[in-house]
Design an enzyme around this catalytic site. Sequence first.
Site, PDB file in Angstrom:
ATOM      1  N   CYS A  75      39.303  16.129  27.366  1.00  0.00           N
ATOM      2  CA  CYS A  75      38.625  16.877  25.945  1.00  0.00           C
ATOM      3  C   CYS A  75      37.307  17.667  26.061  1.00  0.00           C
ATOM      4  O   CYS A  75      36.252  16.799  26.278  1.00  0.00           O
ATOM      5  CB  CYS A  75      38.736  15.797  24.666  1.00  0.00           C
ATOM      6  SG  CYS A  75      37.804  16.376  23.214  1.00  0.00           S
ATOM      7  N   CYS A 112      39.614  10.988  19.190  1.00  0.00           N
ATOM      8  CA  CYS A 112      40.221  11.741  19.988  1.00  0.00           C
ATOM      9  C   CYS A 112      40.978  10.707  21.342  1.00  0.00           C
ATOM     10  O   CYS A 112      39.966  10.216  21.794  1.00  0.00           O
ATOM     11  CB  CYS A 112      39.599  13.108  20.458  1.00  0.00           C
ATOM     12  SG  CYS A 112      40.195  13.830  21.934  1.00  0.00           S
ATOM     13  N   LYS A 172       2.859   4.630   0.997  1.00  0.00           N
ATOM     14  CA  LYS A 172       3.176   5.149   2.163  1.00  0.00           C
ATOM     15  C   LYS A 172       2.693   6.509   2.238  1.00  0.00           C
ATOM     16  O   LYS A 172       3.327   7.343   1.528  1.00  0.00           O
ATOM     17  CB  LYS A 172       4.425   4.952   2.667  1.00  0.00           C
ATOM     18  CG  LYS A 172       4.852   5.436   3.953  1.00  0.00           C
ATOM     19  CD  LYS A 172       6.272   4.997   4.295  1.00  0.00           C
ATOM     20  CE  LYS A 172       6.411   5.106   5.706  1.00  0.00           C
ATOM     21  NZ  LYS A 172       6.572   6.793   6.329  1.00  0.00           N
ATOM     22  N   CYS A 210      40.892  19.700  21.581  1.00  0.00           N
ATOM     23  CA  CYS A 210      41.781  19.594  22.649  1.00  0.00           C
ATOM     24  C   CYS A 210      43.242  19.360  22.359  1.00  0.00           C
ATOM     25  O   CYS A 210      44.153  19.616  23.148  1.00  0.00           O
ATOM     26  CB  CYS A 210      41.309  18.483  23.540  1.00  0.00           C
ATOM     27  SG  CYS A 210      41.540  16.857  23.196  1.00  0.00           S
ATOM     28  N   ASP A 262       2.444  10.453   2.640  1.00  0.00           N
ATOM     29  CA  ASP A 262       3.399  11.378   3.557  1.00  0.00           C
ATOM     30  C   ASP A 262       2.803  12.172   4.189  1.00  0.00           C
ATOM     31  O   ASP A 262       2.455  13.627   3.769  1.00  0.00           O
ATOM     32  CB  ASP A 262       4.434  11.920   2.590  1.00  0.00           C
ATOM     33  CG  ASP A 262       5.465  12.510   3.407  1.00  0.00           C
ATOM     34  OD1 ASP A 262       5.491  12.237   4.655  1.00  0.00           O
ATOM     35  OD2 ASP A 262       6.396  13.181   2.750  1.00  0.00           O
ATOM     36  N   GLU A 305       0.854  -1.189   0.045  1.00  0.00           N
ATOM     37  CA  GLU A 305      -0.020  -0.005  -0.169  1.00  0.00           C
ATOM     38  C   GLU A 305       0.778   1.297  -0.144  1.00  0.00           C
ATOM     39  O   GLU A 305       1.850   1.419   0.360  1.00  0.00           O
ATOM     40  CB  GLU A 305      -0.785   0.062   1.055  1.00  0.00           C
ATOM     41  CG  GLU A 305      -0.389  -0.455   2.691  1.00  0.00           C
ATOM     42  CD  GLU A 305      -1.411  -0.903   3.633  1.00  0.00           C
ATOM     43  OE1 GLU A 305      -1.811   0.281   4.193  1.00  0.00           O
ATOM     44  OE2 GLU A 305      -1.959  -2.163   3.870  1.00  0.00           O
ATOM     45  N   LYS A 307      10.931   2.601   0.902  1.00  0.00           N
ATOM     46  CA  LYS A 307      11.220   3.813   0.637  1.00  0.00           C
ATOM     47  C   LYS A 307      11.282   4.448  -0.793  1.00  0.00           C
ATOM     48  O   LYS A 307      12.273   3.649  -1.408  1.00  0.00           O
ATOM     49  CB  LYS A 307      12.095   4.699   1.616  1.00  0.00           C
ATOM     50  CG  LYS A 307      11.784   4.664   3.091  1.00  0.00           C
ATOM     51  CD  LYS A 307      10.484   5.442   3.340  1.00  0.00           C
ATOM     52  CE  LYS A 307      10.601   6.074   4.530  1.00  0.00           C
ATOM     53  NZ  LYS A 307      11.338   6.950   5.173  1.00  0.00           N
ATOM     54  N   CYS A 346      43.187  16.371  17.825  1.00  0.00           N
ATOM     55  CA  CYS A 346      41.740  16.608  17.953  1.00  0.00           C
ATOM     56  C   CYS A 346      41.550  18.082  17.936  1.00  0.00           C
ATOM     57  O   CYS A 346      42.503  18.921  18.550  1.00  0.00           O
ATOM     58  CB  CYS A 346      41.485  16.216  19.433  1.00  0.00           C
ATOM     59  SG  CYS A 346      39.688  16.760  20.004  1.00  0.00           S
ATOM     60  N   TYR A 361      -5.740   2.788   7.522  1.00  0.00           N
ATOM     61  CA  TYR A 361      -4.854   1.687   6.949  1.00  0.00           C
ATOM     62  C   TYR A 361      -4.369   0.878   8.198  1.00  0.00           C
ATOM     63  O   TYR A 361      -3.952  -0.068   7.987  1.00  0.00           O
ATOM     64  CB  TYR A 361      -3.565   2.188   6.123  1.00  0.00           C
ATOM     65  CG  TYR A 361      -2.865   3.272   6.940  1.00  0.00           C
ATOM     66  CD1 TYR A 361      -2.028   2.910   8.156  1.00  0.00           C
ATOM     67  CD2 TYR A 361      -2.604   4.302   6.361  1.00  0.00           C
ATOM     68  CE1 TYR A 361      -1.485   3.636   8.728  1.00  0.00           C
ATOM     69  CE2 TYR A 361      -1.712   5.293   7.013  1.00  0.00           C
ATOM     70  CZ  TYR A 361      -1.159   5.024   8.217  1.00  0.00           C
ATOM     71  OH  TYR A 361      -0.435   5.834   9.037  1.00  0.00           O
TER      72      TYR A 361
HETATM   73  S1  IVH Z   1       1.424   1.136   9.020  1.00  0.00           S
HETATM   74  C1  IVH Z   1       2.583  -0.838  13.066  1.00  0.00           C
HETATM   75  N1  IVH Z   1       0.864   2.101   6.559  1.00  0.00           N
HETATM   76  O1  IVH Z   1       4.332   5.617   8.169  1.00  0.00           O
HETATM   77  C2  IVH Z   1       2.562   0.095  11.847  1.00  0.00           C
HETATM   78  N2  IVH Z   1       1.858   3.398   8.090  1.00  0.00           N
HETATM   79  O2  IVH Z   1       6.732   4.762   9.452  1.00  0.00           O
HETATM   80  C3  IVH Z   1       1.734   1.208  11.543  1.00  0.00           C
HETATM   81  N3  IVH Z   1       2.171   5.483   7.016  1.00  0.00           N
HETATM   82  O3  IVH Z   1       3.314   6.290  11.505  1.00  0.00           O
HETATM   83  C4  IVH Z   1       1.780   1.926  10.362  1.00  0.00           C
HETATM   84  N4  IVH Z   1       1.281   5.183   5.180  1.00  0.00           N
HETATM   85  O4  IVH Z   1       2.272   7.741   9.761  1.00  0.00           O
HETATM   86  C5  IVH Z   1       1.330   2.245   7.914  1.00  0.00           C
HETATM   87  N5  IVH Z   1      -0.176   2.472   4.511  1.00  0.00           N
HETATM   88  C6  IVH Z   1       0.412   2.761   5.525  1.00  0.00           C
HETATM   89  C7  IVH Z   1       1.081   4.125   5.894  1.00  0.00           C
HETATM   90  C8  IVH Z   1       1.805   4.311   6.931  1.00  0.00           C
HETATM   91  C9  IVH Z   1       1.735   6.285   5.830  1.00  0.00           C
HETATM   92  C10 IVH Z   1       3.310   6.271   7.963  1.00  0.00           C
HETATM   93  C11 IVH Z   1       2.474   6.306   9.545  1.00  0.00           C
HETATM   94  C12 IVH Z   1       3.581   5.695  10.363  1.00  0.00           C
HETATM   95  C13 IVH Z   1       4.846   5.819   9.648  1.00  0.00           C
HETATM   96  C14 IVH Z   1       5.566   4.469   9.987  1.00  0.00           C
END
Ligand code: IVH
Length: 709
Positions: free
Chosen positions: A457, A451, A132, A436, A134, A130, A329, A433, A240
């Site tokens: 120091c 150092c 992620k 120091c 932001d 899914e 990422k 260093c 999610y």
């Molecule tokens: S699951 C236990 N699903 O990413 C895991 N997180 O680094 C709970 N985030 O704090 C998170 N999209 O703010 C999950 N599809 C997604 C997400 C997601 C964004 C963010 C969320 C979380 C951070 C984790």
Amino acid sequence: MSRSLSPAVPVESLSAEEARAEHERLGEALAEADRQYYQDDAPTLTDAEYDALRRRYEEIEAAHPALRTPESLSERVGAAPSGKFGKVAHAVPMLSLGNAFADEEVTDFVGRVRRFLGLEAEAPVAMTAEPKIDGLSCSLRYLGGRLAVAATRGDGAVGEDVTANIRTIHEIPQVLQGAPEVLEVRGEVYLSHEDFRRINARQEERGLPPFANPRNAAAGSLRQLDPRITAERPLRFFAYAWGEIAPARPRDTQSGMVKWFGELGFPTNSLTVVCESAEELLAHYRRIGAMRATLGYDIDGVVYKVDDLALQARLGFVSRSPRWAIAHKFAAEKATTILDAIDIQVGRTGALTPVAKLRPVTVGGVVVSNATLHNEDYIKGIGTDGERFREQDIRVGDTVIVQRAGDVIPQVLDVVAEKRPADARPYAFPSTCPACGSPAIREEGEAVRRCTGGFACSAQALERLRHVVSRRVLDIEGLGAERLPFFYDDPDLPIREPADIFTLAQRDGANLKKLKDKEGFGALSAKNLFDAIEASRTVPLDRLIAALGIRHVGETTARVLARAYGTWQSFHDAAVRVADGDADTRHELDSLDQIGDAVIDALAAYFAEPRNRAMVERLVAELTVQEAEKPKSDTPVAGKTVVFTGSLEKMTRDEAKAMAERLGAKVAGSVSKKTDYVVAGPGAGSKLDKARDLGVIVMTEDEWFELVK
Ligand code: IVH
């Protein structure tokens, strides 16, 4: 829309039934008008018309208070600023995710999951992929189907109460049909690109500074003290995840749960798919990556989660992240700029770290003027294995490529060879260093030059103090990193070691020249500082252990040590024993999860140094140390030491270990007098023999399950 919503019937003459019906109609009309105004930027009512409807709505509520529910529009917008946000303790902690960047890290992740579960190398494991999002995560708690509390993630354990602001988000339902009695829906609050641009335009019109990116704007909007301002910012939401659900969770897969959120009326992300292999996950990652620029909102990667919730439960957590999920990422953002200088920073363990001073440049929306150069060899282009990984060395005056990935410190990646000035010279890494003047030595096989000044120091001492006062350690407000150099050099009131912080007020009392009369202080700020220090005098054991600044002992390791030893005295005694070379104690430490030779050696070296011991004693004398939270004590194996040996058939070794630890047992790697149980599977050898010799209880895997069930 109909304009005849406020007939001239006086509110007092409405029957309860009529009042309810008109209140509902007005509510819908106002919500529609809000949507048009705030979201579509296309109002269909004049301000006067809107106000008239609103007034009538509120008059009806005043006459019939039962209509004033938390979902009522009058509770949503226009509520007065609430002062500071309240705190909300999460019923289930809000955790974060481990990161992956390269494809191999994803394959490794899938491999780890399979191994932990004891599956074949190529066995399919269903996982969701899914986007992620932001933004910022939020937990929405519904009681009896009504939104009761909404909280930000905060530190994962305690967040901020943003209920009033969340109620202004149109995408979030206030009332749910057919929801369990307790339901916490979690997800991301974010802003679309278009709304972000609109908000920034409005900021500028009002002469206010623009937000740097949609995430900041969303965060700033949600953490507004005035919900009317939040209501002007069309925040959005994707569900999610979840926290507490009672009496029962209705679905048994991640994908099923998200689908169910959709049925309840929450927005869910349509780019979520279920995959069966690492290859499929990676293919979806590339698909999403290709669409990234046209999605209309920011994403910074793809999250993979084991779909089956029973498997998720078996996998559990390591530290603060689940073993069953990872965030893949997107590649970091890069830019080119000029390297103006190389500075050397001295860390708390004496490590000399080169830092690039750059001509400021924007990398992915953030202005960067410092970047790490890691170490001496990195500047030369030589990797940890001695191989050349970059053709050019890095020189002052070079045009360099800078990379920033997520929240990590930017780094200098490469050099644009054609742009090197004729007079650029190879960088000579200092052998003394810079703070120091002591020799800086690089030990055989080490990448880092250190150092040798130790306690003499000033840079090391200051870094140690910075670490002690930092938020995640003793968190002393008012004694931030900027103030420490002042105190370090102050002739009347020096702070040279951690204990000095706690004797500050007392010493100030005895001084002629008081802190309140010094530049940068006043009566109030001096008092605030003393108060903050007082408030930090009581510390949890794990924070104290982290405060010592022992190499390799950060927050997580400190927590493990604190839980294992419970009290300062017993931790301290063990540390002194291991420093004296006691083999049993080394053994005992080695059997703890996540603790190995590096930590044990560092602990031994630290406590072997008399000056460290004296410094620690002086500090502890000033503090009240809280005992660590006890591991579970109400299970049949709590406090017992268990050794698993031979091959296990019902679960993998990792799983067995995680389960035993959850139940409050200690899992050891070898059998000794202190072992309580040995769980032996087929093929058990010397450990089983030893257990028999020592008269330790030996059981089969089935007997173990019988014991803990
Ligand atoms: S699951 C236990 N699903 O990413 C895991 N997180 O680094 C709970 N985030 O704090 C998170 N999209 O703010 C999950 N599809 C997604 C997400 C997601 C964004 C963010 C969320 C979380 C951070 C984790």
